[in-house]
Design a protein around this motif. Structure first.
Motif, PDB file in Angstrom:
ATOM      1  N   PHE A 338       0.861  -1.177   0.040  1.00  0.00           N
ATOM      2  CA  PHE A 338       0.131  -0.050  -0.178  1.00  0.00           C
ATOM      3  C   PHE A 338       0.878   1.446   0.052  1.00  0.00           C
ATOM      4  CE2 PHE A 338      -3.955  -1.904   0.013  1.00  0.00           C
ATOM      5  CZ  PHE A 338      -4.937  -0.954   0.237  1.00  0.00           C
ATOM      6  N   LEU A 339       2.154   1.105   0.328  1.00  0.00           N
ATOM      7  CA  LEU A 339       3.100   2.342   0.237  1.00  0.00           C
ATOM      8  C   LEU A 339       3.237   2.871  -1.214  1.00  0.00           C
ATOM      9  CD1 LEU A 339       5.767   1.058   2.563  1.00  0.00           C
ATOM     10  CD2 LEU A 339       4.138   2.763   3.148  1.00  0.00           C
ATOM     11  N   ARG A 340       2.780   2.092  -2.251  1.00  0.00           N
ATOM     12  CA  ARG A 340       2.792   2.478  -3.787  1.00  0.00           C
ATOM     13  C   ARG A 340       1.841   3.338  -4.025  1.00  0.00           C
ATOM     14  NH1 ARG A 340       1.756  -2.200  -6.519  1.00  0.00           N
ATOM     15  NH2 ARG A 340       2.554  -1.040  -8.473  1.00  0.00           N
ATOM     16  N   ALA A 341       0.624   3.521  -3.340  1.00  0.00           N
ATOM     17  CA  ALA A 341      -0.423   4.170  -3.390  1.00  0.00           C
ATOM     18  C   ALA A 341      -0.109   5.746  -2.997  1.00  0.00           C
ATOM     19  CB  ALA A 341      -1.575   3.615  -2.767  1.00  0.00           C
ATOM     20  N   GLY A 342      -0.864   6.556  -3.779  1.00  0.00           N
ATOM     21  CA  GLY A 342      -0.535   7.767  -3.449  1.00  0.00           C
ATOM     22  C   GLY A 342      -1.783   8.449  -3.466  1.00  0.00           C
ATOM     23  N   ALA A 343      -2.046   9.633  -3.769  1.00  0.00           N
ATOM     24  CA  ALA A 343      -3.184  10.488  -3.740  1.00  0.00           C
ATOM     25  C   ALA A 343      -4.296  10.028  -4.454  1.00  0.00           C
ATOM     26  CB  ALA A 343      -2.812  12.189  -3.831  1.00  0.00           C
ATOM     27  N   GLY A 344      -3.880   9.310  -5.637  1.00  0.00           N
ATOM     28  CA  GLY A 344      -4.735   8.758  -6.719  1.00  0.00           C
ATOM     29  C   GLY A 344      -4.575   7.341  -7.096  1.00  0.00           C
ATOM     30  N   GLY A 345      -4.202   6.471  -6.183  1.00  0.00           N
ATOM     31  CA  GLY A 345      -3.928   5.106  -6.408  1.00  0.00           C
ATOM     32  C   GLY A 345      -4.809   4.519  -7.469  1.00  0.00           C
ATOM     33  N   VAL A 407      -0.610   7.428  14.574  1.00  0.00           N
ATOM     34  CA  VAL A 407       0.686   7.662  14.216  1.00  0.00           C
ATOM     35  C   VAL A 407       0.295   8.476  12.736  1.00  0.00           C
ATOM     36  CG1 VAL A 407       2.078   5.784  14.879  1.00  0.00           C
ATOM     37  CG2 VAL A 407       0.911   5.553  12.954  1.00  0.00           C
ATOM     38  N   THR A 408      -0.931   8.235  12.236  1.00  0.00           N
ATOM     39  CA  THR A 408      -1.468   9.066  11.130  1.00  0.00           C
ATOM     40  C   THR A 408      -1.079  10.612  11.355  1.00  0.00           C
ATOM     41  OG1 THR A 408      -3.674   8.870  11.807  1.00  0.00           O
ATOM     42  CG2 THR A 408      -2.729   7.224  10.273  1.00  0.00           C
ATOM     43  N   THR A 409      -1.030  10.974  12.562  1.00  0.00           N
ATOM     44  CA  THR A 409      -1.135  12.322  12.837  1.00  0.00           C
ATOM     45  C   THR A 409       0.254  12.918  12.518  1.00  0.00           C
ATOM     46  OG1 THR A 409      -1.150  11.872  15.265  1.00  0.00           O
ATOM     47  CG2 THR A 409      -3.246  12.363  14.343  1.00  0.00           C
ATOM     48  N   LEU A 410       1.161  12.132  12.577  1.00  0.00           N
ATOM     49  CA  LEU A 410       2.860  12.386  12.652  1.00  0.00           C
ATOM     50  C   LEU A 410       3.233  12.823  11.297  1.00  0.00           C
ATOM     51  CD1 LEU A 410       4.160   9.353  15.076  1.00  0.00           C
ATOM     52  CD2 LEU A 410       3.225  11.501  15.383  1.00  0.00           C
ATOM     53  N   GLY A 411       2.716  12.512  10.219  1.00  0.00           N
ATOM     54  CA  GLY A 411       3.394  12.708   8.990  1.00  0.00           C
ATOM     55  C   GLY A 411       3.041  14.362   8.675  1.00  0.00           C
ATOM     56  N   GLU A 412       3.736  14.894   7.768  1.00  0.00           N
ATOM     57  CA  GLU A 412       3.815  16.381   7.208  1.00  0.00           C
ATOM     58  C   GLU A 412       2.488  16.670   6.730  1.00  0.00           C
ATOM     59  OE1 GLU A 412       7.354  17.380   5.384  1.00  0.00           O
ATOM     60  OE2 GLU A 412       8.738  17.124   7.131  1.00  0.00           O
ATOM     61  N   SER A 413       2.025  15.403   5.939  1.00  0.00           N
ATOM     62  CA  SER A 413       0.693  15.792   5.289  1.00  0.00           C
ATOM     63  C   SER A 413      -0.319  14.336   5.520  1.00  0.00           C
ATOM     64  CB  SER A 413       1.053  15.571   3.714  1.00  0.00           C
ATOM     65  OG  SER A 413       1.607  14.421   3.306  1.00  0.00           O
ATOM     66  N   VAL A 414      -1.416  14.486   5.194  1.00  0.00           N
ATOM     67  CA  VAL A 414      -2.321  13.278   5.270  1.00  0.00           C
ATOM     68  C   VAL A 414      -1.844  12.077   4.752  1.00  0.00           C
ATOM     69  CG1 VAL A 414      -4.756  12.586   5.269  1.00  0.00           C
ATOM     70  CG2 VAL A 414      -4.432  14.727   5.613  1.00  0.00           C
ATOM     71  N   LEU A 415      -1.443  12.065   3.517  1.00  0.00           N
ATOM     72  CA  LEU A 415      -1.026  10.872   2.773  1.00  0.00           C
ATOM     73  C   LEU A 415       0.448  10.405   3.436  1.00  0.00           C
ATOM     74  CD1 LEU A 415      -1.176   8.992   0.415  1.00  0.00           C
ATOM     75  CD2 LEU A 415       0.249  10.822  -0.982  1.00  0.00           C
ATOM     76  N   ALA A 416       1.318  11.324   3.909  1.00  0.00           N
ATOM     77  CA  ALA A 416       2.567  11.016   4.735  1.00  0.00           C
ATOM     78  C   ALA A 416       2.204  10.145   6.087  1.00  0.00           C
ATOM     79  CB  ALA A 416       3.250  11.983   4.892  1.00  0.00           C
ATOM     80  N   GLY A 417       1.228  10.669   6.526  1.00  0.00           N
ATOM     81  CA  GLY A 417       0.483   9.987   7.961  1.00  0.00           C
ATOM     82  C   GLY A 417       0.041   8.341   7.643  1.00  0.00           C
ATOM     83  N   TYR A 418      -0.580   8.387   6.464  1.00  0.00           N
ATOM     84  CA  TYR A 418      -1.107   6.944   6.281  1.00  0.00           C
ATOM     85  C   TYR A 418       0.121   6.163   5.626  1.00  0.00           C
ATOM     86  CZ  TYR A 418      -6.106   8.347   5.549  1.00  0.00           C
ATOM     87  OH  TYR A 418      -7.201   8.873   5.852  1.00  0.00           O
ATOM     88  N   ARG A 419       1.080   6.662   5.229  1.00  0.00           N
ATOM     89  CA  ARG A 419       2.235   5.850   4.924  1.00  0.00           C
ATOM     90  C   ARG A 419       3.109   5.238   6.361  1.00  0.00           C
ATOM     91  NH1 ARG A 419       4.232   9.119  -0.538  1.00  0.00           N
ATOM     92  NH2 ARG A 419       3.198   7.672  -1.973  1.00  0.00           N
ATOM     93  N   ILE A 420       3.186   6.231   7.097  1.00  0.00           N
ATOM     94  CA  ILE A 420       3.863   6.112   8.445  1.00  0.00           C
ATOM     95  C   ILE A 420       2.992   4.628   9.099  1.00  0.00           C
ATOM     96  CG2 ILE A 420       4.186   6.662  10.878  1.00  0.00           C
ATOM     97  CD1 ILE A 420       4.776   9.417   9.508  1.00  0.00           C
TER      98      ILE A 420
END
Length: 451
Positions: A338-345, A407-420
């Motif tokens: 799922f790390l491969r998915a971005g804002a428009g996976g 941990v989803t709140t730790l990213g610099e963006s919403v997408l970064a939080g999901y990746r964490i």
């Protein structure tokens, strides 16, 4: 097929139907909550308890439920708790006030906590250890896994008509099981003097401790967490001094019980926590509707079904440790994809492969851990063993959801939080794989059945 074998298979179907309902109820509420809130003008705090009330009661009473199944009769416990589950479902569909609805959810969670270990111990005492029991437990695990996926799909479909149908859905299935089950389920064994030797102090301590622990994780209430630790510590002291304890601590020294439960805890942290975050990602980041989200997860459910049907044969050949560890690694790989998915996976090239790989890993690991958790224990402790592993899964689900949501709140963006969050979930899977590989490696492979 002999008449005895036919009764066993019918009993297995009925027991799996009950655990299917328990699992489905975990996911049914999620999609329906906005509609319930709009129709009844309920605040978000009340809506949250429609979800967490079920989980807190389910996780908190599981150990007590497993012991009750051993002491008071597995069939009796199963039938009575399923009847309460059906009655609470019916009441929930008829009510139109917030907190009475929450009460029905708590009652359903309590009923599920009694039904699940009773059903699992009925399976392990009905089917002989080895390939026959492995196949039965594979079907049981499959029913639980597919129930969760079915709940996501059914909730989206039924909410389009009326949210009350979400409450009514389990009623006819439960009633059918209640009518047929007394004809085919074995009466089971109840220990002599069970009522006289019931460990009330231990029951209060462990049930209160687990309830507060799940509540603390759900609400992030540190005071409740401290009190939970104190109660669980008191429980250990009580069990050491009791002549007939609720949970004999020596069971954790029996073969694969302790590592299987630890691995099951890690399994739930990974897969349930990841599913929670993945659903938020699909709806919040990719704009999927609730129904589209449920349908999108269907291939994962199919992968679980297909793989679980093969798991018994793989265990017979390679052993519990190898299959469970491989399954945990594969499900972790699906999470990390799922790390491969971005804002428009893209669904076909990015999301679908991840979901299928994760489903294959689930189908391998979950049945293996259930088998390992109840192996090497006598029939009179099967209810306890079943309650332990189911409790480990529920508590792991609470930990996983709480940690990954944080941990989803730790990213610099919403997408970064999901990746964490996806990375942390993958870490949970790796931990479970290591526990299974080393803790279950002494378990010999089950004998291959004769042709």
């Amino acid at each position: 097929m002999s008449r005895t074998d036919g009764r066993k298979q019918t009993a297995l179907v009925l027991l799996c139907a009950a655990v299917f309902l328990d699992s489905m109820d975990l996911s049914l509420m999620g999609v329906a909550l906005p509609a319930i809130g709009r129709d009844l003008s309920l605040p978000e705090s009340t809506l949250q308890w429609l979800m967490s009330g079920y989980a807190v009661a389910y996780g908190g009473f599981l150990l007590l439920g497993g012991r009750m199944a051993d002491l008071f009769g597995r069939r009796r416990t199963f039938l009575l708790s399923l009847a309460v589950f059906a009655a609470a479902s019916l009441a929930g569909g008829l009510l139109s006030a917030g907190w009475p609805l929450v009460v029905t959810r708590v009652v359903k969670g309590l009923a599920a906590a009694l039904t699940a270990p009773a059903a699992l111990s009925l399976i392990t005492t009905t089917f002989a250890e080895g390939p026959q029991r492995n196949r039965a437990l594979g079907v049981y695990s499959l029913a639980g896994a597919t129930g969760y996926t079915a709940g996501l799909i059914a909730s989206g479909l039924l909410t389009e008509i009326s949210w009350r149908l979400v409450f009514f859905l389990p009623v006819p299935v439960a009633l059918l099981v209640l009518v047929v089950a007394p004809l085919v389920l074995p009466s089971g064994v109840r220990a002599d003097g069970a009522r006289e030797e019931f460990d009330a102090a231990g029951a209060v301590a462990v049930t209160g401790g687990v309830l507060l622990l799940v509540f603390a994780l759900t609400e992030r209430n540190w005071a409740a967490g401290v009190l939970a630790v104190l109660l669980l510590g008191a429980f250990v002291l009580i069990e050491r001094r009791r002549s007939a304890p609720l949970v004999p601590l020596e069971v954790f020294r029996s073969g694969t019980v302790a590592p299987a439960n630890l691995a099951a805890l890690a399994w739930a942290c990974a897969t349930i926590g990841w599913q929670f975050v993945a659903v938020l990602y699909l709806q919040g980041e990719l704009g999927y509707s609730a129904l589209a989200t449920g349908l999108g997860i269907v291939p994962m459910g199919l992968a679980i079904v297909i793989t679980a049907n093969l798991t018994g044969k793989l265990i017979a050949r390679w052993g519990l440790g190898r299959v469970a560890a491989a399954g945990m690694l594969v499900q972790g790989a699906g999470i990390l994809l799922f790390l491969r998915a971005g804002a428009g996976g893209d669904y076909l090239t990015v999301l679908l492969p991840a979901l299928v790989v994760h489903g294959v890993g689930n189908g391998l690991s979950f049945p293996s851990l259930n088998i390992a958790a109840v192996a090497d224990l006598p029939d009179e402790r099967q209810g306890l063993a079943s309650g332990l592993v189911t409790s480990a899964v529920q508590i792991g689900a609470g930990i996983g959801v709480a940690v990954l949501a944080a941990v989803t709140t730790l990213g610099e963006s919403v997408l970064a939080g999901y990746r964490i969050a996806f990375l942390v979930a993958g870490g949970f899977s790796l931990a479970g794989a290591l526990i299974a590989a080393y803790g279950l490696r002494s378990r010999r492979p089950a004998p291959v059945p004769a042709a």
